[in-house]
Scaffold this active site. Structure first.
Site, PDB file in Angstrom:
ATOM      1  CB  ALA A  10      28.559  62.925  75.976  1.00 20.90           C
ATOM      2  CB  CYS A  42      33.653  56.167  79.443  1.00 22.19           C
ATOM      3  SG  CYS A  42      34.037  57.822  78.811  1.00 22.19           S
ATOM      4  CG  ASN A 304      27.760  64.787  80.412  1.00 22.89           C
ATOM      5  OD1 ASN A 304      26.539  64.773  80.360  1.00 22.89           O
ATOM      6  ND2 ASN A 304      28.500  63.802  79.950  1.00 22.89           N
TER       7      ASN A 304
END
Length: 545
Positions: A10, A42, A304
């Site tokens: 990520a 996730c 992120n």
């Protein structure tokens, strides 16, 4: 400028993509030990439950596609094994050939993530023991579930991943028990009484929570047959380890990079204490935006957002990441979901705030609209400043909507009073005329102003209502053995109820009890309390006379 990024899930891929957009002249290389990059960690539990049908849907980008889209170079199956900050070099091992190569950098980004914690217990060599960190982990568990050979599964860990895996396995018809050493599931995410509500709903759905117990071993010949806990042995055909994760930072030993329990400390620009080295994602610390203290937030969202800020700083912009609020949302067994942001009541008290809370049960959309349900909404505020400190919500509807309003409010320093009059969106399929969040804010505001005098469910469970006479204030009698009081029939003093008598007014959700309290006060009743959340949230224990 030569930028080397260690890790490509990520945070690493976000840094690379954003940096190349900011400054296309940068030479950006990602080294990652996995064969996949940019996969949706996730989403793994939902692949297990066949909600996400194809494994390929979990992979956002292949290395080849990512390189073409961004201009960054990606080397997979390449694991960093040492960092030389003085020489601006990294040693990395090719996991296919075993060859160790050296990579130079002007700026280094550490985004190596974290790995599942595996306890040191006997029996882990047996078959049908699974983790949940990579697409391969999810694929292995799904194949085992679809084989029909797994009827009972023990999930070790009552956090997000553990409960999401439990929900998806239960949906496949598998009997699931969730084990956790903490007193409740979702520890530190929800306050204890909210966690207890979740546990009751899990049990109703056939997913049994077993909290306050330690995982001590696995029993079997070739495959899992039983899981040994500190309480007893459970029959199980498989064990899923979702106890937690540990940052992948062992290779940084001797670099001088400052860490806390193996997690890299960073500043608001995602810089470490070592020049030209940055960090983001599950291996890095950020800070809590409310307390200013270092915080570990191993979430895809944090990875992120902080990765984007990091890239902008590498490109010469002075951007700061103000930190996290502990925000999260999770789909749970029993057809409910839970969300939280900001400080829990427990955390707020520990930080020294003058804490006041209110728990309300509110409609999640117009009550007459098909599919309407309820939100259990707990708001935490500072009594002195009246600022909102935290939100917890449980329900079958869009708990993320409520949670995100809380994120905005806390981030901007809103008071409960401001929230009660905000112009929220309304239409029957989506909301109520007074928005669920504003409704909860009104309840808390009434409590702060002294118009509502109540016991929280936690106070009731702690015995603070002892000595109070329970009065049923429902539209029709609902509490056996309790005196019944119809709001519409109160026109003065009520026979059988003393004006100074301690009266606990109870209804289904709390609203009618509040209206009854308001009416009784008008007629001189001085010692009434309502039960927040009513019988919807709390089971009333009425002593037999």
């Amino acid at each position: 400028m030569k930028v080397l990024i260690l890790g490509g899930v990520a945070a690493g891929t976000k840094v690379a993509a954003k940096l190349k957009r900011e400054d296309g002249s940068c030479e950006v290389t990602i080294l990652t030990k996995g064969k996949d990059i940019s996969y949706a960690g996730c989403g793994l539990p939902y692949y297990v439950g066949d909600v996400i049908h194809e494994k390929s849907q979990l992979v956002v980008n292949t290395p080849e596609k990512f390189s073409k889209l961004t201009g960054a170079q990606v080397k997979t199956l390449t694991e960093a094994v040492a960092v030389d900050p003085q020489g601006h070099k990294v040693k990395a091992k090719d996991l296919t050939t075993g060859e160790v190569s050296e990579y130079s950098y002007d700026k280094l980004v550490i985004a190596t993530g974290a790995s599942p914690f595996v306890p040191d217990i006997p029996g882990l060599e047996l078959k049908n023991i699974f983790q949940m960190r990579t697409p391969e982990d999810a694929e292995a568990l799904r194949k085992a579930a679809e084989s029909g050979k797994i009827k009972r599964v023990a999930v070790a860990g009552g956090g997000f991943i553990g409960l999401e895996v439990a929900e998806n396995l239960a949906a496949l018809g598998i009997k699931v028990t969730v084990i956790d050493f903490a007193p409740h599931v979702l520890p530190n995410f929800l306050d204890p009484e909210m966690s207890e509500y979740v546990e009751n709903k899990m049990a109703d759905a056939g997913v049994m929570p077993m909290t306050g117990v330690a995982l001590e071993g696995v029993i079997g010949t070739e495959t899992v047959e039983k899981v040994q806990t500190s309480r007893r042995a459970l029959k199980a055909d498989a064990l899923v380890l979702a106890i937690g994760i540990r940052p992948n930072t062992a290779f940084l030993e001797g670099t001088g990079i400052e860490m806390f329990k193996g997690t890299i400390l960073t500043d608001s620009r995602m810089r470490t204490n070592v020049e030209d080295i940055y960090a983001a994602g599950d291996c890095a610390m950020v800070k809590n935006r409310q307390t200013g203290k270092a915080a570990w937030s191993p979430m895809g969202s944090t990875a992120n957002i902080s990765g984007r800020v990091l890239a902008q700083n590498l490109a010469g912009k002075e951007k700061e990441y103000p930190g996290v609020l502990g925000t999260g949302v999770v789909k749970l067994p029993g057809g409910i979901s839970a969300g939280r942001t900001g400080l829990t009541e427990t955390a707020a008290k520990a930080e020294g705030y003058d804490v006041i809370t209110a728990l309300s049960v509110v409609d999640d959309k117009a009550h007459y609209y098909p599919g309407a349900g309820s939100f259990i909404l707990k708001l935490v505020a500072d009594k002195t400043s009246r600022k909102l400190l935290g939100v917890q919500v449980i329900g079958s509807g869009a708990v993320d909507k409520v949670t995100d309003i809380g994120v905005t409010a806390i981030s901007l320093g809103a008071t409960v009073d401001q929230l009660s009059v905000m112009d929220f969106a309304y239409a029957p399929p989506f909301s109520t005329a007074i928005h669920p969040f504003a409704n909860g804010a009104n309840v808390l505001m009434n409590k702060m102003d002294g118009d509502l005098e109540s016991f929280t469910p936690a106070e009731y469970q702690a015995g603070e209502a002892e000595g109070y006479r329970v009065v049923d204030c429902s539209p029709a009698p609902a509490l056996e053995g309790c005196p019944y009081l119809d709001l519409t029939g109160i026109h003065g003093e009520v026979d059988g109820l003393g004006k100074d008598e301690k009266l606990l007014l109870v209804c289904a959700k709390g609203k009618r009890a509040y209206l009854t309290q308001n009416r009784l006060k008008a007629y001189g009743y001085t010692n009434t309390k309502t039960l927040e959340g009513g019988t919807f949230f709390t089971e009333i224990e009425q002593e037999e006379e």
